[in-house]
Design a protein around this motif. Structure first.
Motif, PDB file in Angstrom:
ATOM      1  N   LEU A 622      -4.138 -37.944  -4.774  1.00  0.00           N
ATOM      2  CA  LEU A 622      -3.051 -37.491  -3.908  1.00  0.00           C
ATOM      3  C   LEU A 622      -3.551 -36.437  -2.926  1.00  0.00           C
ATOM      4  O   LEU A 622      -4.541 -35.749  -3.177  1.00  0.00           O
ATOM      5  CB  LEU A 622      -1.909 -36.923  -4.745  1.00  0.00           C
ATOM      6  N   GLU A 623      -2.833 -36.329  -1.838  1.00  0.00           N
ATOM      7  CA  GLU A 623      -3.123 -35.298  -0.846  1.00  0.00           C
ATOM      8  C   GLU A 623      -1.810 -34.818  -0.254  1.00  0.00           C
ATOM      9  O   GLU A 623      -0.748 -35.425  -0.486  1.00  0.00           O
ATOM     10  CB  GLU A 623      -4.045 -35.827   0.258  1.00  0.00           C
ATOM     11  N   CYS A 624      -1.857 -33.733   0.496  1.00  0.00           N
ATOM     12  CA  CYS A 624      -0.662 -33.216   1.167  1.00  0.00           C
ATOM     13  C   CYS A 624      -0.916 -33.111   2.662  1.00  0.00           C
ATOM     14  O   CYS A 624      -1.957 -32.595   3.096  1.00  0.00           O
ATOM     15  CB  CYS A 624      -0.294 -31.828   0.634  1.00  0.00           C
ATOM     16  N   LEU A 625       0.032 -33.619   3.437  1.00  0.00           N
ATOM     17  CA  LEU A 625       0.044 -33.347   4.865  1.00  0.00           C
ATOM     18  C   LEU A 625       0.733 -32.000   5.057  1.00  0.00           C
ATOM     19  O   LEU A 625       1.878 -31.814   4.642  1.00  0.00           O
ATOM     20  CB  LEU A 625       0.804 -34.448   5.604  1.00  0.00           C
ATOM     21  N   TYR A 626       0.016 -31.050   5.661  1.00  0.00           N
ATOM     22  CA  TYR A 626       0.569 -29.715   5.894  1.00  0.00           C
ATOM     23  C   TYR A 626       1.100 -29.640   7.318  1.00  0.00           C
ATOM     24  O   TYR A 626       0.374 -29.921   8.284  1.00  0.00           O
ATOM     25  CB  TYR A 626      -0.509 -28.651   5.683  1.00  0.00           C
ATOM     26  N   VAL A 627       2.371 -29.279   7.465  1.00  0.00           N
ATOM     27  CA  VAL A 627       3.024 -29.179   8.768  1.00  0.00           C
ATOM     28  C   VAL A 627       3.554 -27.764   8.927  1.00  0.00           C
ATOM     29  O   VAL A 627       4.406 -27.310   8.152  1.00  0.00           O
ATOM     30  CB  VAL A 627       4.177 -30.196   8.896  1.00  0.00           C
ATOM     31  N   GLU A 628       3.050 -27.085   9.949  1.00  0.00           N
ATOM     32  CA  GLU A 628       3.447 -25.693  10.212  1.00  0.00           C
ATOM     33  C   GLU A 628       4.223 -25.647  11.515  1.00  0.00           C
ATOM     34  O   GLU A 628       3.844 -26.264  12.509  1.00  0.00           O
ATOM     35  CB  GLU A 628       2.184 -24.831  10.304  1.00  0.00           C
ATOM     36  N   ASP A 629       5.313 -24.895  11.500  1.00  0.00           N
ATOM     37  CA  ASP A 629       6.146 -24.823  12.693  1.00  0.00           C
ATOM     38  C   ASP A 629       6.840 -23.466  12.725  1.00  0.00           C
ATOM     39  O   ASP A 629       7.329 -22.979  11.696  1.00  0.00           O
ATOM     40  CB  ASP A 629       7.188 -25.950  12.689  1.00  0.00           C
ATOM     41  N   GLY A 630       6.862 -22.837  13.904  1.00  0.00           N
ATOM     42  CA  GLY A 630       7.525 -21.542  14.017  1.00  0.00           C
ATOM     43  C   GLY A 630       7.350 -20.943  15.392  1.00  0.00           C
ATOM     44  O   GLY A 630       6.975 -21.627  16.357  1.00  0.00           O
ATOM     45  N   ASP A 631       7.612 -19.636  15.493  1.00  0.00           N
ATOM     46  CA  ASP A 631       7.553 -18.920  16.767  1.00  0.00           C
ATOM     47  C   ASP A 631       6.460 -17.865  16.730  1.00  0.00           C
ATOM     48  O   ASP A 631       6.347 -17.091  15.762  1.00  0.00           O
ATOM     49  CB  ASP A 631       8.895 -18.241  17.061  1.00  0.00           C
ATOM     50  N   PHE A 632       5.664 -17.827  17.809  1.00  0.00           N
ATOM     51  CA  PHE A 632       4.639 -16.802  17.966  1.00  0.00           C
ATOM     52  C   PHE A 632       5.103 -15.821  19.038  1.00  0.00           C
ATOM     53  O   PHE A 632       5.507 -16.225  20.142  1.00  0.00           O
ATOM     54  CB  PHE A 632       3.309 -17.424  18.378  1.00  0.00           C
ATOM     55  N   THR A 633       5.043 -14.528  18.702  1.00  0.00           N
ATOM     56  CA  THR A 633       5.413 -13.477  19.636  1.00  0.00           C
ATOM     57  C   THR A 633       4.187 -12.630  19.915  1.00  0.00           C
ATOM     58  O   THR A 633       3.616 -12.024  18.996  1.00  0.00           O
ATOM     59  CB  THR A 633       6.545 -12.598  19.083  1.00  0.00           C
ATOM     60  N   ALA A 634       3.747 -12.600  21.181  1.00  0.00           N
ATOM     61  CA  ALA A 634       2.543 -11.862  21.560  1.00  0.00           C
ATOM     62  C   ALA A 634       2.812 -10.370  21.557  1.00  0.00           C
ATOM     63  O   ALA A 634       3.893  -9.906  21.958  1.00  0.00           O
ATOM     64  CB  ALA A 634       2.064 -12.309  22.929  1.00  0.00           C
ATOM     65  N   SER A 635       1.831  -9.603  21.069  1.00  0.00           N
ATOM     66  CA  SER A 635       1.941  -8.148  21.060  1.00  0.00           C
ATOM     67  C   SER A 635       1.887  -7.635  22.496  1.00  0.00           C
ATOM     68  O   SER A 635       1.194  -8.182  23.350  1.00  0.00           O
ATOM     69  CB  SER A 635       0.798  -7.528  20.259  1.00  0.00           C
ATOM     70  N   GLY A 636       2.619  -6.569  22.743  1.00  0.00           N
ATOM     71  CA  GLY A 636       2.585  -5.948  24.066  1.00  0.00           C
ATOM     72  C   GLY A 636       3.513  -6.618  25.044  1.00  0.00           C
ATOM     73  O   GLY A 636       4.485  -6.023  25.508  1.00  0.00           O
ATOM     74  N   THR A 637       3.272  -7.875  25.359  1.00  0.00           N
ATOM     75  CA  THR A 637       4.082  -8.570  26.373  1.00  0.00           C
ATOM     76  C   THR A 637       5.404  -9.082  25.821  1.00  0.00           C
ATOM     77  O   THR A 637       6.357  -9.278  26.569  1.00  0.00           O
ATOM     78  CB  THR A 637       3.303  -9.761  26.958  1.00  0.00           C
ATOM     79  N   GLY A 638       5.457  -9.328  24.526  1.00  0.00           N
ATOM     80  CA  GLY A 638       6.663  -9.890  23.938  1.00  0.00           C
ATOM     81  C   GLY A 638       6.872 -11.353  24.251  1.00  0.00           C
ATOM     82  O   GLY A 638       7.916 -11.920  23.928  1.00  0.00           O
ATOM     83  N   LEU A 639       5.865 -11.977  24.876  1.00  0.00           N
ATOM     84  CA  LEU A 639       5.970 -13.391  25.196  1.00  0.00           C
ATOM     85  C   LEU A 639       6.131 -14.200  23.911  1.00  0.00           C
ATOM     86  O   LEU A 639       5.380 -14.027  22.953  1.00  0.00           O
ATOM     87  CB  LEU A 639       4.716 -13.850  25.948  1.00  0.00           C
ATOM     88  N   ARG A 640       7.088 -15.100  23.917  1.00  0.00           N
ATOM     89  CA  ARG A 640       7.400 -15.867  22.708  1.00  0.00           C
ATOM     90  C   ARG A 640       7.345 -17.352  23.018  1.00  0.00           C
ATOM     91  O   ARG A 640       7.876 -17.794  24.048  1.00  0.00           O
ATOM     92  CB  ARG A 640       8.786 -15.486  22.203  1.00  0.00           C
TER      93      ARG A 640
END
Length: 755
Positions: A622-640
């Motif tokens: 057996l194996e697992c497919l890993y799926v990652e999902d979310g929001d990245f917020t940059a330091s300083g600029t606050g760009l998301r």
């Protein structure tokens, strides 16, 4: 004078009985004939991967390890897995038959009736493709076991608008569901004990694999299906590997039955602790089981929680590696109650609350309702069945037999081996020895049974105990006897002495090394040098397995892989020391989706295994497919912005190795090439120790490291896995990446959302 013996059944019970009579008592004492209706030996156990005709799925993994599924004088091969597949058990039996031959085995011969003669001999009639035959034997030995035919509840039709099968006939999802489809999206599983939990976990694994497999799907729109498990009450569900030292900072794992059959932690003298379970006893055992699992199971579902009145009831245990996490993920949904009726595509339940719950849109039904052993006894005369207090309405205790289900004093030429429910390989070998001792003593009238056997028979109360338990509402899950107690009780009766373990293990919490009770520790006194060598090989395998788990970190990779299944909350900090790569924070989820192992990318590491026919291709597990999902917020600029990534996690059971593979850029469901393999670090002491890079190692966790050179960039990877008993409660993953154009660190923390 040589006596003739008819053995009915060529499964493990029949084979060990024949071997005992032919090889462990005085040579020439018995002439043995085995009849079996099947055209192969093995009974329940298939001998080939493609043998789908029997009552056991050939690819099913056993729920006991090879250290208990064994006979005293035939070792498993080192290459065999800790928990063999059913077909591998069948092949073990084929090796056993070849090693200890001498019986006249007549396959394709069904015993249809028997007649007890005035002399005590048995007239046996069989039917085969050659017609009917009748023979007379001095003794009759029943080894047909408990699995006569599947139990089909009276209130459930044999056929309906949707497929309805017994769990013993399930093989795969595609053959379960109709080609045209009923329109329903719920797979209903009925039955709350071991077989119900096991089949629900198996079906969920198959469904998850189809849904998350790369390429074309074997079942279109498989995501729409869910599994609905109807149970009268929840059970304690254990994984195949559990803890030897629950309080250790980095707890070691071992096969579950090596833990349960450790004599070093059992109160002495051993007592038969099953049968009638008082409220006080139930509370003690339920508390112990909860401690071993580290949970009341509420973290998985409100329906799996065991508290309150449940703790006063006799405990029920099941074994399944992935069932509980499939419940947590919602793929398996529990319904407390019993299936009252099935109307079209709607199931109607009844429960103590009598709320008449209805489950609509059923696509298929699997009945995990157990087996009726009475058909396995149909060839016995009614007068004999009456003497044995035969009761078809009590399928768990259908016969009242003396000394742990072996015989009846009024029928001295009739014996039973394997008529026992629970871990039974060692028990049936002991039952065969007791029958051999009884019948050997009876070869000459002037030779009474040995004193130890006489004393055991005089003190025996099994028949009265069985009759009392039949209608006892507090009867235990497996009422025929505690395994360790029965092994020692049989040994006393046949005057066998247990051999010491081979080597010592590190002490457990009570300061004692492990003392694991396996069949190989009760070798026959008449054993040859070859048999002794086999027993020693088995004992050395058990010792090396225990040592590897307790001191070498073996099975931890598998425990981590099992416990990753499902969704985790992920918080990750990225610190970059170069302005070209932003620092920041990621918040999202990481999901591990279980599926059958694929060959993708393995050719990069020489593991492709794509040679020869499909039957010869490697089983990737057996194996697992890993799926990652979310929001990245940059330091300083606050760009998301939204961010996602995928990997494939693979566990190699044979090597006990866990690896992470990159996903392909053109098809994110497929593995591309190896990222790294985890190297688990066995802690030297249970105290906090300094890390190589400074700081301290957190208590209560397993650490792993990996290193990977990606073109010119070196990834130094560190893991920490914190368990609460058998399940991961939190884990951390950190990277340090250095190269000509990269210099950053990442640390992510994965936690579960609990109820």
């Amino acid at each position: 004078m040589t006596k003739t013996v008819c053995i009915v059944g060529a499964g493990p019970s029949g084979l060990v009985a024949a071997k005992t009579l032919l090889h462990d008592v005085a040579p020439g004492s018995f002439n043995v004939t085995i009849f079996d209706a099947q055209t192969r030996i093995g009974g329940l156990w298939p001998t080939r991967k493609d043998d789908n005709a029997g009552q056991v799925h050939p690819l099913m993994a056993t729920n006991q390890s090879k250290h208990l599924i064994q006979f005293s004088d035939l070792a498993w091969r080192d290459s065999d897995p800790e928990f063999p597949r059913a077909w591998q058990v069948g092949q073990y039996l084929e090796r056993y038959m070849k090693e200890y031959g001498g019986a006249d085995i007549r396959l394709g011969h069904k015993v249809v009736d028997t007649e007890l003669q005035d002399s005590g001999s048995w007239k046996v009639r069989t039917e085969s493709d050659k017609g009917s035959e009748t023979s007379v034997f001095d003794y009759l030995l029943v080894t047909t076991g408990f699995f006569g035919k599947p139990i089909w509840p009276d209130n459930i039709p044999k056929e309906g608008e949707v497929p309805i099968i017994h769990s013993s006939k399930y093989r795969d999802i595609k053959s379960l569901l109709p080609e045209s489809g009923s329109g329903g999206d719920k797979i209903l599983i009925v039955g709350g004990q071991m077989s119900g939990v096991e089949i629900a976990g198996t079906v969920a694994t198959h469904l998850s694999s189809i849904t998350h497999a790369p390429g074309d799907k074997a079942i279109p729109k498989s995501k729409r299906y869910s599994i609905h498990h109807v149970v009268p009450r929840p059970s304690w569900v254990f994984p195949l590997y559990t803890l030897a030292k629950p309080d250790a900072p980095a707890p070691p794992f071992l096969p579950v039955d090596m833990i349960s059959q450790n004599l070093a932690v059992k109160p002495q003298p051993l007592k038969n602790t099953v049968g009638h379970i008082s409220v006080d006893r139930a509370r003690v055992v339920n508390s112990a089981l909860q401690s071993m699992l580290g949970t009341d199971q509420s973290e998985f579902s409100a329906e799996t929680k065991l508290d309150g009145d449940y703790l006063d009831q006799q405990p029920f245990i099941a074994v399944s590696p992935y069932y509980m996490d499939f419940v947590r993920s919602g793929l398996i949904k529990l319904h407390k109650g019993k299936l009252s009726s099935l109307s079209g595509t709607t199931a109607i339940l009844s429960s103590q609350a009598d709320n008449g719950e209805r489950i609509p849109d059923i696509a298929a039904v699997i009945l995990a309702t157990g087996f009726d052993p009475s058909p396995s006894l149909a060839f016995l005369p009614q007068s004999v069945l009456d003497t044995l207090s035969h009761s078809p309405s009590h399928p768990n205790l259908p016969l009242a037999l003396a000394f742990h289900s072996t015989h009846h004093a009024s029928l001295p030429t009739l014996g039973f081996v394997g008529f026992y429910r629970a871990p039974y390989w060692g028990i049936m070998e002991m039952q065969a020895r007791l029958i051999a001792a009884l019948w050997t003593a009876g070869l000459t009238p002037e030779k009474p049974p040995p004193p130890a056997l006489q004393a055991a028979l005089q003190a025996d109360d099994t028949i009265a105990r069985t009759l009392a338990l039949r209608d006892d509402p507090r009867c235990s899950q497996f009422p025929m006897g505690d395994y360790a107690f029965l092994m020692t009780d049989f040994a006393r009766a046949v005057d066998l002495t247990i051999s010491p373990p081979v080597g010592e293990t590190p002490p457990l919490a009570n300061g004692k090394p492990m003392d694991i009770l396996t069949p190989a520790r009760y070798l026959a006194p008449t054993a040859s040098e070859a048999q002794r060598a086999q027993a020693r090989q088995s004992l050395e395998s058990t010792h090396s397995t225990a040592l590897a788990g307790l001191s070498g970190g073996r099975f931890v990779a598998g425990a981590v892989f099992r416990s990753l299944l499902g969704e985790w909350r992920l918080e990750r900090e990225i610190v970059s020391r170069l302005p070209s790569h932003p620092s920041g924070r990621f918040v999202g989820t990481g999901r591990f989706l279980l599926r059958e192992g694929t060959a993708d990318g393995r050719e990069q590491s020489g593991e492709d295994g794509e040679t020869g026919t499909k039957e010869n291709m490697k089983d990737w597990g057996l194996e697992c497919l890993y799926v990652e999902d979310g929001d990245f917020t940059a330091s300083g600029t606050g760009l998301r912005f939204r961010a996602t990534r995928r990997y494939v996690w693979r566990y190699d059971e044979a090597a006990d190795r866990l690896g992470v593979w990159f996903a392909r850029t053109d098809d994110a469901a497929r593995a591309d090439y190896l990222f790294h393999e985890l190297e688990f670090q066995v802690p030297a002491t249970p105290t906090t120790t300094p890390n190589e890079g400074g700081g301290e190692q957190r208590n209560g966790c397993w650490r792993a490291r990996a290193s990977h050179l990606c073109v010119e960039d070196l990834y130094d990877v560190q893991y920490e896995f914190a368990f609460r008993a058998v399940n991961l409660r939190q884990w951390r993953l950190g990277y340090t990446v250095r190269g000509p154009k990269k210099d950053y660190s990442i640390e992510g923390v994965y936690t579960r959302d609990t109820l």
